[in-house]
Enzyme design. Structure first.
Site, PDB file in Angstrom:
ATOM      1  N   ASP A  98       0.860  -1.180   0.000  1.00 55.61           N
ATOM      2  CA  ASP A  98       0.000   0.000   0.000  1.00 55.61           C
ATOM      3  C   ASP A  98       0.892   1.224   0.000  1.00 55.61           C
ATOM      4  O   ASP A  98       2.071   1.129   0.335  1.00 55.61           O
ATOM      5  CB  ASP A  98      -0.750   0.085   1.347  1.00 55.61           C
ATOM      6  CG  ASP A  98      -1.915  -0.844   1.406  1.00 55.61           C
ATOM      7  OD1 ASP A  98      -2.380  -1.261   0.355  1.00 55.61           O
ATOM      8  OD2 ASP A  98      -2.353  -1.135   2.535  1.00 55.61           O
ATOM      9  N   ASP A 102      -5.175  -3.375   4.640  1.00 52.88           N
ATOM     10  CA  ASP A 102      -5.746  -2.933   5.905  1.00 52.88           C
ATOM     11  C   ASP A 102      -7.261  -2.998   5.936  1.00 52.88           C
ATOM     12  O   ASP A 102      -7.868  -3.189   6.970  1.00 52.88           O
ATOM     13  CB  ASP A 102      -5.254  -1.518   6.258  1.00 52.88           C
ATOM     14  CG  ASP A 102      -5.340  -0.563   5.077  1.00 52.88           C
ATOM     15  OD1 ASP A 102      -6.057  -0.883   4.112  1.00 52.88           O
ATOM     16  OD2 ASP A 102      -4.701   0.502   5.123  1.00 52.88           O
ATOM     17  N   ASP A 123      -9.772  -6.277   1.790  1.00 53.16           N
ATOM     18  CA  ASP A 123      -8.443  -6.776   1.423  1.00 53.16           C
ATOM     19  C   ASP A 123      -8.263  -8.234   1.825  1.00 53.16           C
ATOM     20  O   ASP A 123      -7.297  -8.878   1.428  1.00 53.16           O
ATOM     21  CB  ASP A 123      -7.341  -5.950   2.114  1.00 53.16           C
ATOM     22  CG  ASP A 123      -7.252  -4.543   1.547  1.00 53.16           C
ATOM     23  OD1 ASP A 123      -7.757  -4.337   0.438  1.00 53.16           O
ATOM     24  OD2 ASP A 123      -6.692  -3.664   2.217  1.00 53.16           O
TER      25      ASP A 123
HETATM   26  P1  ATP Z   1      -3.401   2.935  -0.106  1.00 55.42           P
HETATM   27  O1  ATP Z   1      -4.278   1.834  -0.579  1.00 55.42           O
HETATM   28  O2  ATP Z   1      -2.120   3.010  -0.784  1.00 55.42           O
HETATM   29  O3  ATP Z   1      -3.262   3.016   1.376  1.00 55.42           O
HETATM   30  P2  ATP Z   1      -5.179   5.110  -0.044  1.00 55.42           P
HETATM   31  O4  ATP Z   1      -5.166   5.144   1.427  1.00 55.42           O
HETATM   32  O5  ATP Z   1      -5.024   6.415  -0.734  1.00 55.42           O
HETATM   33  O6  ATP Z   1      -4.090   4.222  -0.654  1.00 55.42           O
HETATM   34  P3  ATP Z   1      -7.920   4.636   0.060  1.00 55.42           P
HETATM   35  O7  ATP Z   1      -7.908   4.977   1.482  1.00 55.42           O
HETATM   36  O8  ATP Z   1      -8.692   3.493  -0.431  1.00 55.42           O
HETATM   37  O9  ATP Z   1      -6.493   4.407  -0.495  1.00 55.42           O
HETATM   38  O10 ATP Z   1      -8.362   5.949  -0.685  1.00 55.42           O
HETATM   39  C1  ATP Z   1      -8.624   5.951  -2.070  1.00 55.42           C
HETATM   40  C2  ATP Z   1      -9.115   7.313  -2.483  1.00 55.42           C
HETATM   41  O11 ATP Z   1     -10.352   7.590  -1.818  1.00 55.42           O
HETATM   42  C3  ATP Z   1      -8.191   8.452  -2.104  1.00 55.42           C
HETATM   43  O12 ATP Z   1      -7.255   8.703  -3.116  1.00 55.42           O
HETATM   44  C4  ATP Z   1      -9.150   9.620  -1.941  1.00 55.42           C
HETATM   45  O13 ATP Z   1      -9.386  10.231  -3.203  1.00 55.42           O
HETATM   46  C5  ATP Z   1     -10.438   8.958  -1.479  1.00 55.42           C
HETATM   47  N1  ATP Z   1     -10.558   9.052  -0.020  1.00 55.42           N
HETATM   48  C6  ATP Z   1      -9.702   8.632   0.914  1.00 55.42           C
HETATM   49  N2  ATP Z   1     -10.150   8.879   2.138  1.00 55.42           N
HETATM   50  C7  ATP Z   1     -11.345   9.473   2.005  1.00 55.42           C
HETATM   51  C8  ATP Z   1     -12.332   9.974   2.909  1.00 55.42           C
HETATM   52  N3  ATP Z   1     -12.168   9.890   4.208  1.00 55.42           N
HETATM   53  N4  ATP Z   1     -13.432  10.513   2.383  1.00 55.42           N
HETATM   54  C9  ATP Z   1     -13.608  10.578   1.082  1.00 55.42           C
HETATM   55  N5  ATP Z   1     -12.740  10.147   0.174  1.00 55.42           N
HETATM   56  C10 ATP Z   1     -11.601   9.597   0.612  1.00 55.42           C
END
Ligand code: ATP
Length: 919
Positions: free
Chosen positions: A346, A657, A661
């Site tokens: 990730d 996480d 997943d």
């Molecule tokens: P990784 O999988 O590498 O940890 P990540 O944490 O960016 O990546 P996600 O948490 O699934 O992956 O987030 C994907 C996308 O969703 C982000 O790029 C963002 O645009 C959107 N996002 C993340 N957190 C929020 C939130 N709390 N509310 C709304 N949109 C969100």
């Protein structure tokens, strides 16, 4: 008081023909709270909770009882070899060889003691780790949200649940938002159950109790608050499982291979047994003597110490990983980690710090706003076109940040008397939004009170969006925030339908370009939109807003890479391990971070979830080698990615996480869950949990895995080289017509005591330091590899030459047989001590490796020496082992002759080092 009211309730239930636990679903939630004397807003107070914990006991199911010491010791005797030895002892007794029988008993007992001690140690460390891997629960106590150990939950607690949490007790729903629970473990139903707090008819079946959540299930979507009604054995799970499923570890692949290999060795040993008997009898030796000798040799050949040594090696690995922030949940992960060839990681929190700072806003009128200040402290200013911006008088900025505060579950506590720092609580992505809002002069608490939240669609990694519905004097509205391209889709409208639409289309295209530019600067970008007059419909989801949302703007956040990661990525490539980023974030953001960290090499590419979807398996396989980043992937696609790499023959470690997943974590060779951000579901599916979420910690765990594997190989080398040497000496002596160089009891002593003491301690060797400069260990690597066989081929002749040579020369010199035998028996032990020094490294000189780095081995060697001195020089022991004392000159001569095996290995190592230098 509580007990009496619960008893009353029970009485009432019984009057209704039901027992108490079956009635919670039929009660109104207020009645349930009154019965449990809890408060649905504040929860229990700490004092009440403590008092109930003392009264109802911890929220655990009885574990499989730990084996008593006596059982562990008895277990040591359950081996065919021990039976054989006991038969031999019996025969010795019958033949009047009392001292031989005695030695066998003593050796068997000593061996059992060493085994039991080691097994006991391994078991305690595993138990301690099991406790470490236990779940946490979030509760409201005295109105404050706090994490507690799931075992501390008590009836009456207010449990807070979110997607990915394991439900730790039986609880009655107080309220829930789009709550879905996977109950397969309890009801067998594979489709997640949708939950709702409304009271139900008393005769509703367990599987249909939609207002209850039960221990042993987990949340797949949504959020909820629930009132704990039963814990521990009182739960439905406790009722069906009086004993928690035994957490007995299945054999690891390596353990299986060793066991299988052991069977071949036993066959070979039986052949040698028959050979010995045959040759001995042909040579006219007495049956008793030949039989005892053959049995001892058989025992000597079988590597009975190996399974124990392996268990210890794995347990030590587990301990060392724990010291480096990794919790091992499945023992097999220790060795599989050593074979990892590819890591799918990730980004957020693992490669980066997950400490977000909003640095840029983009508005629909094409203006960009930059924000100064770092971290969650709301100190900094907003600037546009080079001058400071007054957010209070700028409607567009105010509206954007206001929406960001409302569609947000986090908190940012201000400095107080105890702590002068700002205290973030919740998702860092959301806290950063509060920080920038406060920088702009907004007051989150006041906004949240003014525009009360009425409904929500919680954020999830599949939709990559979140929506909340609020009241306002002008009617309700919905705020949507999430991944820009997905939010843009909801804002699309029919082209050419009026001037307003043209404007909004232009603004959207403008923002699309800004989003891309921000992502290329490694910013994490969120788009925020509003649906005026909109209402959330849990079933229709985001589809209900298609074409109705208006964009308010974009928010770009900086999440700096963890400083140690670039080095860890470099270490991986030196160790032959590829790193690939699999992120939910945007392609450009992910790729920018991947380039900074050295994950993306020149020529590498990034693809996103949509492109991946359009690729056939064959196309994907064709591109795998050049893909460094998979972006905007749907959790379900992670499974496909893992499988594609596995088809390529890679041994994949995958981090995860979220609740979705789990399939990919289970499928990966090593599923790695995140300790801080990881959900219980991810942790349960994973083989290891990285306590600090850090990529560098995962790399350290891989290094430890390699150390364990290497140590097992060292033990195998030691055991096999000495057994081969010993058998060769005996067979050669028999064939060449010499008297026996060792007696049966001496062989037994040597194998079970001298060898046992050094093998279990060799397993404790620390890392040599070059573990990450070698290629990964192939999963199908045979136990006796060519390099290992080469070493055996060097060691065995050296030991045979020195021991048999000594025996022949000394016999020829007319030294009495008993003394020559004692000397040869001691020489064999000396050879083994030198050889254990050889086995510590395959390339490094034993003379330069600091022995005190392994104090266990020093202890084993000292004890071995003391015992050897005792059996030779202490009359009572000497008489049972048929030894006679000899002089100090002989001791020195033996020490010199025994060192032959050390010198030949030194020569071999020198040659290997030269070769490595040349290449
Ligand atoms: P990784 O999988 O590498 O940890 P990540 O944490 O960016 O990546 P996600 O948490 O699934 O992956 O987030 C994907 C996308 O969703 C982000 O790029 C963002 O645009 C959107 N996002 C993340 N957190 C929020 C939130 N709390 N509310 C709304 N949109 C969100």
């Amino acid at each position: 008081m509580l007990r009496s009211s619960m008893q009353n309730e029970q009485r009432r239930s019984q009057q209704a023909g039901l027992d108490d636990e079956h009635r919670w679903h039929a009660l109104h939630v207020d009645d349930a709270a009154a019965t449990l004397q809890s408060n649905l807003e504040l929860g229990l107070s700490e004092e009440h909770a403590a008092e109930r914990l003392a009264r109802f006991g911890p929220n655990v199911l009885p574990e499989h009882a730990r084996r008593s010491l006596a059982m562990v010791v008895l277990h040591q005797f359950r081996s065919p070899l021990i039976y054989l030895l006991l038969v031999a002892a019996l025969i010795a007794l019958l033949l009047g060889e009392i001292s031989d029988a005695l030695v066998i008993f003593v050796v068997v007992l000593l061996n059992a003691a060493i085994g039991a001690l080691q097994e006991g140690r391994a078991e305690s460390s595993m138990q301690a780790l099991r406790r470490l891997a236990s779940h946490k629960a979030r509760v409201l106590r005295s109105g404050h949200e706090q994490p507690i150990d799931a075992s501390d939950l008590v009836p009456g607690d207010l449990l807070l649940l979110a997607a990915g949490d394991a439900v730790a007790a039986d609880a009655r729903l107080v309220h829930g938002a789009a709550l879905q629970i996977a109950e397969a473990g309890l009801t067998g139903e594979s489709v997640p159950a949708v939950k709702d707090p409304a009271a139900l008819a008393p005769d509703t079946l367990l599987a249909d109790r939609s207002n209850m959540v039960h221990a042993g299930t987990h949340v797949t979507a949504g959020r909820a608050r629930a009132l704990v009604v039963a814990t521990g054995l009182g739960t439905e799970l406790g009722r069906i499982a009086t004993l928690a499923s035994a957490t007995l570890e299945p054999q690891t692949p390596l353990e299986r291979r060793v066991a299988e290999f052991g069977r071949y060795v036993i066959i070979a040993a039986l052949v040698v047994f028959v050979l010995m008997l045959g040759i001995g009898l042909l040579r006219g030796l007495g049956f008793a003597q030949v039989f005892m000798l053959a049995v001892s040799t058989l025992v000597g050949m079988v590597p009975e110490g190996l399974p124990v040594a392996m268990t210890i090696a794995l347990a030590i690995g587990v301990q060392r990983m724990a010291a480096r922030n990794t919790v091992v949940r499945r023992l097999s992960a220790v060795e599989t980690l050593g074979s990892t060839t590819l890591i799918c990681t990730d980004k957020t929190g693992t490669l980066t710090r997950n400490e977000m700072t909003v640095t840029a806003l983009a508005l629909p009128d094409a203006r960009e706003v930059s924000i100064s200040g770092v971290g969650y402290e709301p100190i900094g200013e907003l600037r546009t076109d080079g001058s400071e911006l007054d957010a209070g008088s700028n409607d567009a900025v105010r509206e954007l940040l206001q929406a960001a505060v409302l569609c947000n579950d986090s908190q940012l506590g201000g400095p107080d008397a105890l702590d002068a720092r700002w205290k973030p609580l919740g998702d860092p992505t959301e806290v950063a939004l509060l920080t920038v809002a406060i920088k702009a002069g907004l007051l989150p608490a006041e906004l949240r009170a003014r525009f009360v939240r009425r409904a929500e669609l919680p954020f999830d990694a599949t939709t990559k969006m979140m929506a909340t519905q609020h009241d306002s004097p002008d009617g309700c509205f919905v705020v949507i925030k999430g991944a820009p391209e997905l939010v843009f889709e909801l804002c699309s409208s029919a082209p050419g339908a009026g001037q307003q639409n043209e404007q909004s289309t232009r603004a959207r295209e403008q923002l699309r370009a800004s989003a891309h530019a921000m992502a290329e600067r490694a910013l994490r970008v969120l788009a925020i939109a509003i649906v005026r007059g909109g209402e959330i419909d849990g079933h229709a989801g985001y589809a209900a807003f298609a074409g109705r949302a208006s964009l308010l703007g974009l928010i770009g956040q900086l999440d700096p890479p963890r400083p140690e990661v670039a080095r860890a990525v470099g270490q991986c490539s030196a160790a032959g391990i590829r790193t690939v980023m699999v992120t939910g974030d945007h392609k450009a953001t992910g790729f920018a971070v991947a380039r900074t960290l050295g994950i993306a090499r020149p020529g590498d590419i990034a693809i996103d979830g949509r492109e991946l979807e359009q690729m056939s398996d064959a196309e994907l396989t064709g591109q795998l080698d050049s893909i460094a980043v998979f972006a905007r992937v749907h959790p379900a696609q992670k499974l496909r990615i893992v499988e594609a790499y596995q088809r390529q023959g890679q041994s994949v470690a995958m981090t995860g996480d979220g609740v979705n997943d789990a399939p990919a974590l289970m499928r990966a060779d090593v599923g790695v869950a995140m300790g801080v951000t990881g959900t219980d579901v991810a942790k349960d599916a994973a083989k290891i949990v990285i306590a600090d979420d850090n990529f560098a910690t995962l790399v350290a765990a891989i290094e430890e895995g390699r150390v364990v594997y290497r140590n097992i190989k060292k033990a195998i080398l030691l055991l096999f080289s000495t057994s081969f040497a010993e058998v060769t000496v005996l067979l050669l002596a028999l064939l060449l017509g010499y008297p026996l160089p060792f007696l049966a009891v001496q062989i037994l002593w040597n194998n079970l005591v001298t060898e046992g003491l050094i093998t279990v301690n060799l397993i404790m060797e620390p890392a040599e330091g070059d573990e990450m400069q070698r290629p990964p260990i192939a999963t199908d690597e045979p136990l006796l590899t060519r390099p290992l066989l080469t070493r055996i081929a060097v060691m065995v002749p050296a030991i045979v030459l020195s021991t048999l040579g000594w025996f022949i020369v000394r016999s020829a010199a007319g030294i009495p047989e008993a003394q020559v035998r004692t000397e040869t028996f001691t020489l064999l032990a000396i050879c083994e001590w030198y050889n254990v020094l050889n086995c510590r490294s395959d390339t490094r000189s034993a003379l330069t490796l600091d022995i005190f780095r392994n104090v266990w081995l020093v202890g084993g060697l000292l004890l071995g020496n003391l015992l050897q001195i005792a059996v030779v020089f202490w009359a009572p022991l000497a008489s049972v082992l048929h030894t006679v004392p000899f002089g100090w000159t002989e001791v020195l001569a033996l020490a010199a002759v025994g060192s032959l095996v050390l010198w030949v290995e030194e020569l071999r190592k020198l040659a290997v080092r030269r070769r490595i230098l040349r290449t």
